[in-house]
Write a protein that holds these residues in place. Structure first.
Motif, PDB file in Angstrom:
ATOM      1  N   LEU A  22      51.532  34.782  31.190  1.00  0.00           N
ATOM      2  CA  LEU A  22      50.980  36.062  31.599  1.00  0.00           C
ATOM      3  C   LEU A  22      50.265  36.753  30.445  1.00  0.00           C
ATOM      4  O   LEU A  22      50.348  37.960  30.277  1.00  0.00           O
ATOM      5  N   ARG A  23      49.561  35.976  29.621  1.00  0.00           N
ATOM      6  CA  ARG A  23      48.786  36.561  28.521  1.00  0.00           C
ATOM      7  C   ARG A  23      47.786  37.575  29.051  1.00  0.00           C
ATOM      8  O   ARG A  23      47.388  38.500  28.350  1.00  0.00           O
ATOM      9  N   ILE A  26      45.777  35.063  39.726  1.00  0.00           N
ATOM     10  CA  ILE A  26      45.134  34.523  38.536  1.00  0.00           C
ATOM     11  C   ILE A  26      43.618  34.615  38.658  1.00  0.00           C
ATOM     12  O   ILE A  26      42.904  34.859  37.677  1.00  0.00           O
ATOM     13  N   THR A  27      43.101  34.456  39.871  1.00  0.00           N
ATOM     14  CA  THR A  27      41.655  34.500  40.077  1.00  0.00           C
ATOM     15  C   THR A  27      41.097  35.909  39.927  1.00  0.00           C
ATOM     16  O   THR A  27      40.016  36.104  39.344  1.00  0.00           O
ATOM     17  N   ASN A  85      46.236  29.211  32.540  1.00  0.00           N
ATOM     18  CA  ASN A  85      46.151  29.537  33.965  1.00  0.00           C
ATOM     19  C   ASN A  85      47.282  28.885  34.758  1.00  0.00           C
ATOM     20  O   ASN A  85      47.865  29.492  35.655  1.00  0.00           O
ATOM     21  N   VAL A  86      47.590  27.631  34.427  1.00  0.00           N
ATOM     22  CA  VAL A  86      48.670  26.923  35.117  1.00  0.00           C
ATOM     23  C   VAL A  86      50.010  27.604  34.849  1.00  0.00           C
ATOM     24  O   VAL A  86      50.827  27.814  35.757  1.00  0.00           O
ATOM     25  N   ILE A  87      50.238  27.950  33.577  1.00  0.00           N
ATOM     26  CA  ILE A  87      51.496  28.604  33.205  1.00  0.00           C
ATOM     27  C   ILE A  87      51.614  29.968  33.881  1.00  0.00           C
ATOM     28  O   ILE A  87      52.667  30.340  34.412  1.00  0.00           O
TER      29      ILE A  87
END
Length: 314
Positions: free
Chosen positions: A7-8, A178-179, A116-118
């Motif tokens: 979640l950066r 995320i998008t 993004n995956v994380i």
């Protein structure tokens, strides 16, 4: 954790200009606003402990046929949600340690894809954990107030459909998040979902504890078996109330972080709060460490099966 962090995208507010952010940071430059420097080794250790604990819980539930019920299937799914946090944390921390020691060189574009995956795993864990806590609360409610009809209401087929629906919804919502992470509406939806589930579970539990005792007293002199059954159900409700309390304590600061990002991204107090993001991540991981201990502490059957699993007596 600096370069590759779960979640950066939420570590710093994006809806404030650079000048405003620097002014806020300067205004909040006291020592307590510098945040905490948490070593990557601590994240790695907690991630490993959580992964092992939740794997054991899942294995115990799958092994013991007495635990093959919708309630324990939902608990199993909750353990899998905790494992998502553990796996994402382990992958991230291992890559960071390898990169910091020069043992691994990764192109920047690959790092972004990994981020993004994380992030997606973490978001899926948030939504699925909240959803399964709500599902378990409804399941306990049905068990207490519709005891005689429970098996016709909560059939295995309905339980499977519920679990599949939660996982699909979690995956879709995390992808959308995320998008479109820069849209405040997305954050508000996540915050709103958290508050809605919290209120729903509180209402259900208050109703359960208020009426369950009355039912226990009124039935105890007539039907012994239902009283025992309802006592067991009430014990399950207490267990899940503990789970809810731990979840709120561990995830609450993170959701408060989201609220501050939306409401006061440039305020000095908010800027100080943002600097403790790593501490919020530690609390999230601690939640996945504590949950299995609650399962085992509150369930004698699960405790016995877990002992067998640890001793490899399959």
């Amino acid at each position: 954790m600096s370069t590759l962090a779960p979640l950066r995208l939420l570590r710093e507010p994006w809806n404030a200009s650079e000048g405003n952010q620097s002014n806020a940071t300067a205004g909040a430059g006291s020592a307590w606003c510098q945040g905490l420097n948490i070593p990557n080794e601590l994240f790695l250790m907690l991630g490993l402990v959580s992964l092992v604990e939740n794997l054991l819980v899942v294995a115990a539930i799958l092994k013991n046929r007495n635990l093959h019920s919708p309630t324990y299937y939902f608990i199993c799914c909750l353990a899998v949600s905790d494992m998502l946090v553990s796996v994402s944390n382990l992958v991230e921390t291992l890559f960071m340690l390898l990169m910091e020691h020069g043992l691994l060189v990764i192109h920047a574009s690959i790092v972004r894809h990994m981020d993004n995956v994380i992030d997606m795993l973490i978001c899926s864990s948030i939504v699925s954990s909240l959803s399964f806590l709500g599902v378990i609360a409804v399941d306990r409610y049905i068990t207490i107030f519709y005891a005689l009809r429970y098996h016709s209401i909560m059939t295995l087929q309905r339980a499977v459909v519920t679990m599949a629906s939660v996982w699909i919804a979690s995956t879709v919502s995390s992808t959308i998040f995320i998008t479109y992470y820069r849209n405040n509406a997305i954050l508000l939806c996540l915050i709103g979902f958290f508050l809605f589930m919290l209120v729903l579970m509180l209402v259900l539990y208050i109703h359960m504890f208020a009426l369950a005792r009355h039912h226990l007293c009124s039935i105890s002199s007539q039907q012994k078996q239902p009283t025992i059954y309802r006592s067991s159900s009430l014990k399950g409700a207490i267990t899940l109330t503990i789970l809810l309390g731990v979840f709120f304590i561990c995830w609450g600061p993170f959701f408060f972080h989201l609220i501050l990002i939306v409401t006061c991204p440039t305020n000095p107090f908010c800027t100080c709060f943002f600097s403790y993001f790593n501490l919020f991540l530690i609390l999230i991981i601690c939640n996945s460490v504590v949950d299995p201990l609650i399962y085992v502490f509150r369930s004698q059957e699960l405790r016995r099966t877990l002992r067998e699993v640890v001793l490899c007596s399959w």
